[in-house]
Design an enzyme around this catalytic site. Structure first.
Site, PDB file in Angstrom:
ATOM      1  CG  PHE A 321      38.412  34.339 -19.484  1.00  0.00           C
ATOM      2  CD1 PHE A 321      37.715  33.174 -19.707  1.00  0.00           C
ATOM      3  CD2 PHE A 321      38.260  34.967 -18.257  1.00  0.00           C
ATOM      4  CE1 PHE A 321      36.880  32.631 -18.740  1.00  0.00           C
ATOM      5  CE2 PHE A 321      37.430  34.447 -17.281  1.00  0.00           C
ATOM      6  CZ  PHE A 321      36.742  33.274 -17.531  1.00  0.00           C
ATOM      7  CG  ASP A 322      42.660  33.255 -26.169  1.00  0.00           C
ATOM      8  OD1 ASP A 322      43.305  34.247 -26.557  1.00  0.00           O
ATOM      9  OD2 ASP A 322      42.139  32.440 -26.946  1.00  0.00           O
ATOM     10  CE  LYS A 323      39.774  39.439 -29.354  1.00  0.00           C
ATOM     11  NZ  LYS A 323      39.113  38.814 -30.531  1.00  0.00           N
ATOM     12  CB  VAL A 518      39.673  30.106 -19.536  1.00  0.00           C
ATOM     13  CG1 VAL A 518      38.727  29.190 -20.304  1.00  0.00           C
ATOM     14  CG2 VAL A 518      39.390  30.039 -18.039  1.00  0.00           C
TER      15      VAL A 518
END
Length: 632
Positions: A321-323, A518
């Site tokens: 995941f990107d933050k 994501v």
């Protein structure tokens, strides 16, 4: 109640049923039946059910050099008629015609998702002219820059940005979310969503042809045409297997004849084998499930770019995941301002002038803080972006820059102010402003985890996902704070990453299995493309997201990700069920036809019934929970 449409295939099927009833009456009717009724009914069935089937089969053979299943059915029916079992051939053609029509009508339910999207589009728009007059025009005539007036209850006629007014907007048609979204000036609205309250002035940003709905329609259509690996296998298998069945039936005829059967009995058994060995159910197993899943997902605010994306997502055991903007809201707020000369307003105005050229979430937070203080940004020109570092430009006094610690280093600056040094110790994002090698100050910006992120990640873990990783360009203290709230292990958090680092990290994770990434689809295009499955978060209105990703979540609700993963796994499970059932049923029927004198009518019922059951099993996905609005 929905009206039943009588298209040509449906009408022909009804005629074959009528013909079969007529033939049955002629055989078993009063006074021992009537030959004229029997042969009239049989002739009607062969004309209505046999001629179109034969035409379709011969056309495929002549134009595409394809031996399809229609050829097997018509060959079996003709063979039955030749050996004096014309009524059995009529039964075959009738059930084949009816089952084929039912399949097309059932799968049409899946394809009607596109029609449902088109039905949402408003036909007219209230356009405001330069003189302030409001005129009702066709929505198709709107152009970029037009101003439209949205009154309460009105559907948005085209994608645009709110210029004046505030209110709630129902975006369930686009994102699948049940709760209205509060909108204010500067925020996007999408075509076909509903203005619930207030009067809004919206500046059109996309024409109807390029709107979110139009792109959704194109994507759903393309996805339904793109074949998944299982679909390609079933089509490949069906073509080659059809040839094998024809050859096998010919050999069976010879063997039965040589074993002492007369030619009529041998031909009857060969015709039975043609029916029982036909791979109809196998060929339709995957498309029935894939089309249903694509349609259910589209109505739930998730777009898959084809069945391949569904099957790959089902196999994912590692999610990266990107933050910012993905696991977090992306709507950050400014917490602290440190100006080296003590002039916070002047510092903030200059910083806003630089950040006005960025589309990043942090830049938006700085601009909101500037507007809230009643300040305006300084004019900055010759702007250039340094990915994952910052922005460089020029104002009236010379070169000016803004960014993170990486940008500070790139500009040859040093941080010698204790107040600025202390900011680095906080679990917040720090943005520095400088001129040449001198740091003018900094601001801290905090972003919060989405309310739906923690339950969505837990749902993924519960479904069997082995590893969840956070990849962010932010500082590690910030990443640890957000990761701790979401239950991500510190060793699975990678901070301070450049776009290239994210790509490399996904490549490393991919060595252990299928990986999904994501991201927000804007800054993470390379990582989305590198992953086995790229998933764009909150992709409504984002061209980059829809192009780079394999899956687009149109809302910003992380639960949709868990639901999409559940739908993908369920789809693959149903495809597997269909294949097992279809192959098993075919083996039973073939065994009965070869060794137990299975009657042709019973073989027809078993074959066509199995095909319809496979289709109905796939259609169960149309009611998947992904379509159910979240009652938050």
């Amino acid at each position: 109640m929905k009206r039943f449409s009588f298209d040509l295939p449906t009408c022909l099927s009804l005629v074959t049923v009528l013909g079969l009833l007529l033939a049955a009456t002629g055989i078993w009717g009063p006074a021992g039946g009537h030959a004229l009724l029997k042969w009239s009914g049989v002739t009607l069935v062969f004309l209505a059910g046999g001629v179109p089937t034969a035409w379709s089969a011969l056309s495929s053979l002549y134009r595409q050099r394809i031996l399809d299943i229609d050829l097997l059915m018509i060959t079996a029916a003709v063979a039955a008629a030749v050996v004096g079992a014309a009524f059995e051939g009529a039964v075959l053609l009738t059930l084949f015609s009816v089952s084929t029509t039912l399949e097309h009508r059932a799968l049409g339910r899946a394809r009607r998702a596109v029609e449902a999207l088109m039905a949402l589009r408003p036909e007219t728009a209230s356009r405001k002219g330069a003189d302030g007059a409001v005129v009702e025009i066709p929505a198709s005539e709107l152009v970029v820059g037009d101003v439209v007036i949205l009154r309460p209850g009105a559907r948005v006629p085209a994608d645009g940005v709110i210029a004046h007014g505030r209110g709630g907007v129902d975006e369930a048609n686009i994102t699948g979310e049940s709760m209205p979204v509060s909108k204010e000036p500067g925020q996007q609205v999408f075509e076909a969503t509903i203005n619930l309250d207030g009067v809004l002035e919206v500046v059109v940003s996309r024409t109807v042809a390029d709107s979110t709905i139009a792109r959704m329609i194109r994507l759903v259509t393309e996805a339904q045409e793109a074949r998944a690996p299982s679909e390609r296998f079933s089509a490949w298998f069906g073509q080659r297997y059809t040839v094998a069945v024809i050859v096998g039936a010919a050999l069976a005829f010879i063997i039965f004849f040589l074993l002492g059967r007369d030619w009529e009995q041998a031909l009857y058994r060969a015709a039975t084998l043609l029916v029982t060995a036909s791979p109809c159910a196998i060929v339709i197993s995957a498309p029935a499930a894939i089309l249903s899943a694509l349609s259910a997902a589209a109505r739930g605010g998730v777009l898959f770019k084809g069945g391949g994306a569904i099957e790959t997502l089902a196999a994912v055991k590692t999610f990266a995941f990107d933050k910012t903007g993905t696991l977090t809201t992306g709507r950050a707020t400014v917490n602290q301002i440190v100006a080296s000369d003590g002039d916070e307003d002047g510092f903030l105005s200059l910083l806003a002038g630089v950040e006005a050229h960025s589309e990043h979430h942090i830049a938006a937070a700085i601009l909101r803080e500037t507007a809230a203080r009643g300040l305006t940004g300084v004019a900055v020109t010759d702007v250039s972006a340094h990915p994952s570092a910052g922005i460089l430009g020029r104002d009236s006094l010379g070169q000016v820059w803004a960014g993170n610690a990486r940008m500070v280093s790139a500009m040859g600056a040093t941080i010698d102010n204790p107040a600025l040094t202390q900011l680095e110790e906080e679990a917040r994002t720090v943005v520095y402003l400088g001129r040449g090698p001198k740091v003018l100050g900094a601001v801290t910006v905090a972003d919060e985890a989405r309310a739906t992120s923690a339950p969505a990640l837990q749902a993924l873990r519960d479904s069997g996902v082995r590893k969840i990783v956070m990849l962010t360009g932010d500082r590690r203290p910030v990443a640890l704070r957000i990761g701790g709230e979401l239950g991500i292990a510190p060793e699975d958090i990678r901070a301070g990453m450049l776009p290239k680092d994210k790509v490399d990290a996904i490549g490393e994770l991919a060595r252990d299995g299928t990986v999904a990434f994501v991201g927000d689809g804007v800054n993470d295009a390379a990582a989305l493309a590198r992953a086995d499955v790229g998933i764009a978060m909150g992709a409504a209105g984002s061209d980059v997201a829809l192009q780079a990703a394999d899956v687009a979540l149109l809302s910003e609700n992380m639960r949709k990700l868990a639901e999409a993963h559940h739908l993908a796994r369920r789809t693959v499970s149903i495809i597997r069920q269909n294949f097992i059932f279809a192959i098993g049923a075919m083996l039973v029927l073939v065994t009965g036809g070869l060794f137990f004198n299975l009657p042709l009518p019973l073989a027809v019922i078993g074959h066509e019934g199995g095909t319809v059951l496979v289709v109905l099993n796939g259609l169960r996905l149309l009611s998947d929970r992904i379509r159910t609005p979240d009652p938050r």
